[in-house]
Design an enzyme around this catalytic site. Sequence first.
Site, PDB file in Angstrom:
ATOM      1  N   SER A   3      33.721  44.319  46.612  1.00 56.76           N
ATOM      2  CA  SER A   3      34.808  43.640  47.332  1.00 56.76           C
ATOM      3  C   SER A   3      35.339  44.355  48.570  1.00 56.76           C
ATOM      4  O   SER A   3      36.145  43.778  49.307  1.00 56.76           O
ATOM      5  CB  SER A   3      35.973  43.364  46.379  1.00 56.76           C
ATOM      6  OG  SER A   3      35.680  42.257  45.579  1.00 56.76           O
ATOM      7  N   LYS A  40      45.972  45.196  50.911  1.00 55.44           N
ATOM      8  CA  LYS A  40      45.510  44.065  50.095  1.00 55.44           C
ATOM      9  C   LYS A  40      46.594  43.668  49.095  1.00 55.44           C
ATOM     10  O   LYS A  40      47.273  44.532  48.541  1.00 55.44           O
ATOM     11  CB  LYS A  40      44.220  44.462  49.368  1.00 55.44           C
ATOM     12  CG  LYS A  40      43.524  43.327  48.634  1.00 55.44           C
ATOM     13  CD  LYS A  40      42.175  43.794  48.071  1.00 55.44           C
ATOM     14  CE  LYS A  40      41.459  42.690  47.314  1.00 55.44           C
ATOM     15  NZ  LYS A  40      40.138  43.133  46.804  1.00 55.44           N
ATOM     16  N   SER A  45      36.093  40.271  47.782  1.00 59.39           N
ATOM     17  CA  SER A  45      37.419  39.688  47.739  1.00 59.39           C
ATOM     18  C   SER A  45      38.407  40.249  48.759  1.00 59.39           C
ATOM     19  O   SER A  45      39.441  39.631  49.021  1.00 59.39           O
ATOM     20  CB  SER A  45      38.004  39.862  46.336  1.00 59.39           C
ATOM     21  OG  SER A  45      38.254  41.220  46.065  1.00 59.39           O
TER      22      SER A  45
END
Lengths: 492, 97
Positions: free
Chosen positions: A178, A79, A154
């Site tokens: 997330s 990420k 997210s």
Amino acid sequence: MDIFQLTAVELGQKIKKKEISVVEAVQKFMERIEAIEQDVNSFVTIDKEGALAQAEAVQKQIDAGELTGPLAGVPVAVKDNLCIEGQLTTCSSKILGNFKPTFTSEAVLNLQRAGAVIVGKTNMDEFAMGSTTETSYFGPTKNPHNLAHVPGGSSGGSCAAVVAGEVPYALGSDTGGSIRQPSSFCGVVGIKPTYGTVSRYGLIAYGSSLDQIGPIAKDVTDCATILEAIASHDEKDSTSVLREDYDFTAALKDDVKGMKIGIPKDYFGEGLDAEVKAAIQKAVEVLERKGAIVETFDLGLVKYAIPAYYVIASAEASSNLERFDGVKYGYRTEEYDGLHNMYKKSRSEGFGAEVKRRIMLGSFVLSSGYYDAYYLKALRTKALIKAEFDKAFAKYDVIIGPAAPTTAPELGKSLSDPLKMYLGDIYTISLNLAGLPGMSVPVGTDSKGLPIGMQIIGDCFQEKKMIRAAYTYECATNKEHETIAAMSRKEA
Amino acid sequence: MANVISDETIEYVGILAKLELSGAEKENAKQDMEKMLDYIDTLNELDTAGIEPMSHVFPVNNVFREDVVTNGDGHEAALANAPKQKNNSFEVPKTIG
């Protein structure tokens, strides 16, 4: 079987047995990425050259017997809020659009020590603020199961990349859901560990008291294996916890006989989609047939978790994001009049709408005159929520419910009403407040073919119970819900 | 009770947040904040008298170590990210008149 259908551990075994070289594996995944990335947009950065160089180096270490672990040579995506030295790390924000960190986050270092090959950085909601990956400065990621829908967020890029077969596994971060919510929307397995289990050193902070890094993969075995690799006690993170156990793969046992599972009534009430509800209930019945003792109970205080979270997370975000000021790194506005005007213009032009919204709210609740009424009230509520979970875990080994009230919404339907979007976090957010581990496991699809995730919640430091329940479910259902997306639209 | 955010409050919060909002952004921010605060006010239904605010779930203690330098001179790498640099330093607008 195509290589992109293998789990990370299966691919690691093939590499170990010399059935495929690390370079070949990386090349295959690069081909897959090149074929479908324009449809999915999982990545902010794809580092083909770097990945091939890493692959050669890792292969040498495997051949020399220096790397023997299950993840040696297996590609991974990270990420884009996890720092990697010299590699673009943007948090999907304009303000960090050209930022190249001078150090690597501890979780990524741990993966590198295990022989991972990092192929790129995945797309996310800007600074991890959002539930759809639509707040990214670099455009939204699409759900590989249906490109008209969001992947969740997210960590939407990480989950989409895994289920699209672009990488065998990925790292995400979870501040209010997330990892678990996009895992549910994409039909992958994702774990948010107990707070303090994975070092946050090098994770660009959003809500420091809530943030945790965790694995996202195709199955439970992968997730346990990855968690074992990334978890560590780290003196560079003052909230890092020295745990008694790090052997999460020891919990991969097909056995829930006598395990006590609590089903919170409050997680199955108003607002829960009927198809999601039915799929979770069916999955719980599977565990019951395997010998678990299932009981419903009142968890209480569920509706107070979201307001408490948005006060605490916004407060911490407003403080953490002060560092982005156009001086040391990132974006600086073109024209300005003095230092303060430079700060304000750089930040206003560099941050997107959702980030600004949370910085404003956070600045307000921390301001003099409101601090007690909002910030301290939220911290007191957090104490009460933790006490509710303590009561529940005195009776149950794990708690099970949905990860999200619905399946993935269509693109473009969520951002216009932020409060409504926030309500979608109702089942995930309280775990971050209470520091608890949680995971999402695919248990079916709705009538549109969109995945449904079951959330398994453990008490603090009880990941193993959670993993055992998930693994048992997976064995009982023969992994029927853990298939990668067909991505057939492209070929059709 | 519905929260009302005044122009002055938005102006003040903008200063705290170091954000310069346009006229339309300010109006949106007011509405967003009013809506969120109305929602956050549901916390007032809870009696939290006598409850200690919990900032961390686990006890957090200071972590001490010997003050030994372990990293080398990283100033070149650090400065490489600076939007503007001059004489081996970050360059900022003049701050003292």
